[in-house]
Design a protein around this motif. Structure first.
Motif, PDB file in Angstrom:
ATOM      1  N   GLY A  32       0.815  -1.221   0.000  1.00  0.00           N
ATOM      2  CA  GLY A  32       0.000   0.000   0.000  1.00  0.00           C
ATOM      3  C   GLY A  32       0.843   1.263   0.000  1.00  0.00           C
ATOM      4  O   GLY A  32       2.008   1.256   0.386  1.00  0.00           O
ATOM      5  N   GLY A  33       0.215   2.361  -0.428  1.00  0.00           N
ATOM      6  CA  GLY A  33       0.862   3.671  -0.477  1.00  0.00           C
ATOM      7  C   GLY A  33       1.653   3.849  -1.747  1.00  0.00           C
ATOM      8  O   GLY A  33       1.957   2.878  -2.458  1.00  0.00           O
ATOM      9  N   ASN A  34       1.980   5.073  -2.057  1.00  0.00           N
ATOM     10  CA  ASN A  34       2.906   5.376  -3.149  1.00  0.00           C
ATOM     11  C   ASN A  34       3.439   6.792  -2.998  1.00  0.00           C
ATOM     12  O   ASN A  34       2.801   7.640  -2.382  1.00  0.00           O
ATOM     13  CB  ASN A  34       2.295   5.127  -4.541  1.00  0.00           C
ATOM     14  N   PHE A  35       4.648   7.002  -3.534  1.00  0.00           N
ATOM     15  CA  PHE A  35       5.369   8.258  -3.319  1.00  0.00           C
ATOM     16  C   PHE A  35       5.878   8.790  -4.660  1.00  0.00           C
ATOM     17  O   PHE A  35       6.244   8.008  -5.540  1.00  0.00           O
ATOM     18  CB  PHE A  35       6.608   8.052  -2.433  1.00  0.00           C
ATOM     19  N   TYR A  79      -0.331   2.122  -9.428  1.00  0.00           N
ATOM     20  CA  TYR A  79      -1.688   2.111  -9.973  1.00  0.00           C
ATOM     21  C   TYR A  79      -2.343   3.486  -9.860  1.00  0.00           C
ATOM     22  O   TYR A  79      -3.113   3.905 -10.728  1.00  0.00           O
ATOM     23  CB  TYR A  79      -2.502   1.053  -9.223  1.00  0.00           C
ATOM     24  N   GLU A  80      -2.002   4.224  -8.781  1.00  0.00           N
ATOM     25  CA  GLU A  80      -2.661   5.502  -8.529  1.00  0.00           C
ATOM     26  C   GLU A  80      -1.875   6.703  -9.067  1.00  0.00           C
ATOM     27  O   GLU A  80      -2.082   7.830  -8.621  1.00  0.00           O
ATOM     28  CB  GLU A  80      -2.904   5.667  -7.029  1.00  0.00           C
ATOM     29  N   THR A  81      -0.989   6.468 -10.034  1.00  0.00           N
ATOM     30  CA  THR A  81      -0.168   7.545 -10.588  1.00  0.00           C
ATOM     31  C   THR A  81      -0.998   8.763 -10.994  1.00  0.00           C
ATOM     32  O   THR A  81      -0.580   9.907 -10.799  1.00  0.00           O
ATOM     33  CB  THR A  81       0.626   7.004 -11.804  1.00  0.00           C
ATOM     34  N   LEU A  98       2.901  12.313  -1.226  1.00  0.00           N
ATOM     35  CA  LEU A  98       3.049  11.068  -0.457  1.00  0.00           C
ATOM     36  C   LEU A  98       1.660  10.548  -0.090  1.00  0.00           C
ATOM     37  O   LEU A  98       0.800  11.321   0.353  1.00  0.00           O
ATOM     38  CB  LEU A  98       3.874  11.317   0.813  1.00  0.00           C
ATOM     39  N   HIS A  99       1.450   9.249  -0.261  1.00  0.00           N
ATOM     40  CA  HIS A  99       0.148   8.626  -0.012  1.00  0.00           C
ATOM     41  C   HIS A  99       0.353   7.446   0.936  1.00  0.00           C
ATOM     42  O   HIS A  99       1.223   6.597   0.693  1.00  0.00           O
ATOM     43  CB  HIS A  99      -0.423   8.170  -1.359  1.00  0.00           C
ATOM     44  N   VAL A 100      -0.406   7.424   2.038  1.00  0.00           N
ATOM     45  CA  VAL A 100      -0.270   6.351   3.034  1.00  0.00           C
ATOM     46  C   VAL A 100      -1.632   5.762   3.378  1.00  0.00           C
ATOM     47  O   VAL A 100      -2.658   6.432   3.288  1.00  0.00           O
ATOM     48  CB  VAL A 100       0.413   6.862   4.331  1.00  0.00           C
ATOM     49  N   HIS A 101      -1.619   4.485   3.782  1.00  0.00           N
ATOM     50  CA  HIS A 101      -2.816   3.765   4.220  1.00  0.00           C
ATOM     51  C   HIS A 101      -2.648   3.506   5.712  1.00  0.00           C
ATOM     52  O   HIS A 101      -1.872   2.613   6.085  1.00  0.00           O
ATOM     53  CB  HIS A 101      -2.904   2.405   3.543  1.00  0.00           C
ATOM     54  N   THR A 102      -3.309   4.265   6.558  1.00  0.00           N
ATOM     55  CA  THR A 102      -3.148   4.070   8.003  1.00  0.00           C
ATOM     56  C   THR A 102      -4.477   3.646   8.636  1.00  0.00           C
ATOM     57  O   THR A 102      -5.545   3.821   8.037  1.00  0.00           O
ATOM     58  CB  THR A 102      -2.670   5.354   8.700  1.00  0.00           C
ATOM     59  N   GLY A 171     -12.009   4.610   3.228  1.00  0.00           N
ATOM     60  CA  GLY A 171     -11.579   3.226   3.394  1.00  0.00           C
ATOM     61  C   GLY A 171     -10.261   2.916   2.716  1.00  0.00           C
ATOM     62  O   GLY A 171      -9.930   1.749   2.486  1.00  0.00           O
ATOM     63  N   HIS A 172      -9.498   3.945   2.420  1.00  0.00           N
ATOM     64  CA  HIS A 172      -8.326   3.747   1.578  1.00  0.00           C
ATOM     65  C   HIS A 172      -7.091   4.484   2.118  1.00  0.00           C
ATOM     66  O   HIS A 172      -6.155   3.841   2.574  1.00  0.00           O
ATOM     67  CB  HIS A 172      -8.695   4.192   0.149  1.00  0.00           C
ATOM     68  N   GLY A 173      -7.079   5.815   2.126  1.00  0.00           N
ATOM     69  CA  GLY A 173      -5.858   6.458   2.609  1.00  0.00           C
ATOM     70  C   GLY A 173      -5.833   7.961   2.441  1.00  0.00           C
ATOM     71  O   GLY A 173      -6.808   8.587   2.018  1.00  0.00           O
TER      72      GLY A 173
END
Ligand SMILES: [Zn+2]
Length: 203
Positions: A32-35, A79-81, A98-102, A171-173
């Motif tokens: 999960g997540g992407n930077f 995937y979320e580019t 920055l994308h995080v799933h917490t 439900g995602h981030g």
């Protein structure tokens, strides 16, 4: 070009360190997540699809154009580019996303359709350095596997509403950004601290 490579190396290193920190906090489970970080007005360095963000290596990043297309044949970006590119195209001052799933952002975004933060000292770390007494609204968008449609909804909301410093996907981030990787990382830390406080307060 040597200078371009050095820039890529230093941005990759900053994102590797952010990923290691987020992993220690439990904010990037599984893959999960992407930077990403901006290289120029035309190019972005972004994490490749399917890699673990807590254990990133230099090869786990690729260069993409502003439409999110990888410039290296045979490579696939996150995937979320498209959600990253919407922000870079929208605001030329954004240098990193920055994308995080917490747990906090996932639980709260499933309960609420927007989150109001007020009375937190750490609000000062957000864009425009809001007064801690101000009310800062973090919008929540419905999750959608159609990233083009989701990024169009984020973009429309940015046109309609006053600036918001970050957003959640239900439900995602969390998506947060800054002038550079360090500033974006500090904002993720500040936002996640405040979201955890909200969760602990029973929101
Ligand atoms: Zn995600």
């Amino acid at each position: 070009m040597e200078s371009g490579t050095l820039l890529q190396d230093s941005l990759a290193q900053a994102m590797i360190e952010a990923g290691a920190l987020f992993h220690r906090r439990g904010w990037v489970p599984a893959t999960g997540g992407n930077f990403s970080a901006r290289l120029s007005s035309q190019q972005v360095l972004i994490t490749a699809s399917g890699v673990h963000k807590g254990e990133l290596k230099r090869d786990d990043f690729l260069v993409a154009d502003m439409d999110g297309q990888p410039l290296e044949a045979g490579r696939k970006s996150s995937y979320e580019t498209g959600l990253h590119m919407q922000l870079y195209r929208r605001d030329p001052t954004i240098g990193a996303v920055l994308h995080v799933h917490t747990i906090a952002n996932t639980v709260l975004s499933r309960r609420l359709d927007r989150i109001e933060l007020s009375g937190y000292e750490l609000l000062k770390l957000l864009p425009g350095a809001p007064d801690p007494a101000a009310r800062v609204e973090i919008p929540v968008f419905g999750n959608d596997q159609d990233i083009a449609r989701l990024s169009a909804r984020v973009d429309a909301h940015m046109s309609e509403r006053a600036k918001f410093p970050a957003y959640l996907i239900a439900g995602h981030g969390l998506y947060a950004w800054g002038d550079n990787v360090a500033q974006a990382r500090h904002r993720v830390e500040a936002l996640e601290f405040m979201l955890e406080c909200e969760l602990w307060s029973g929101r």
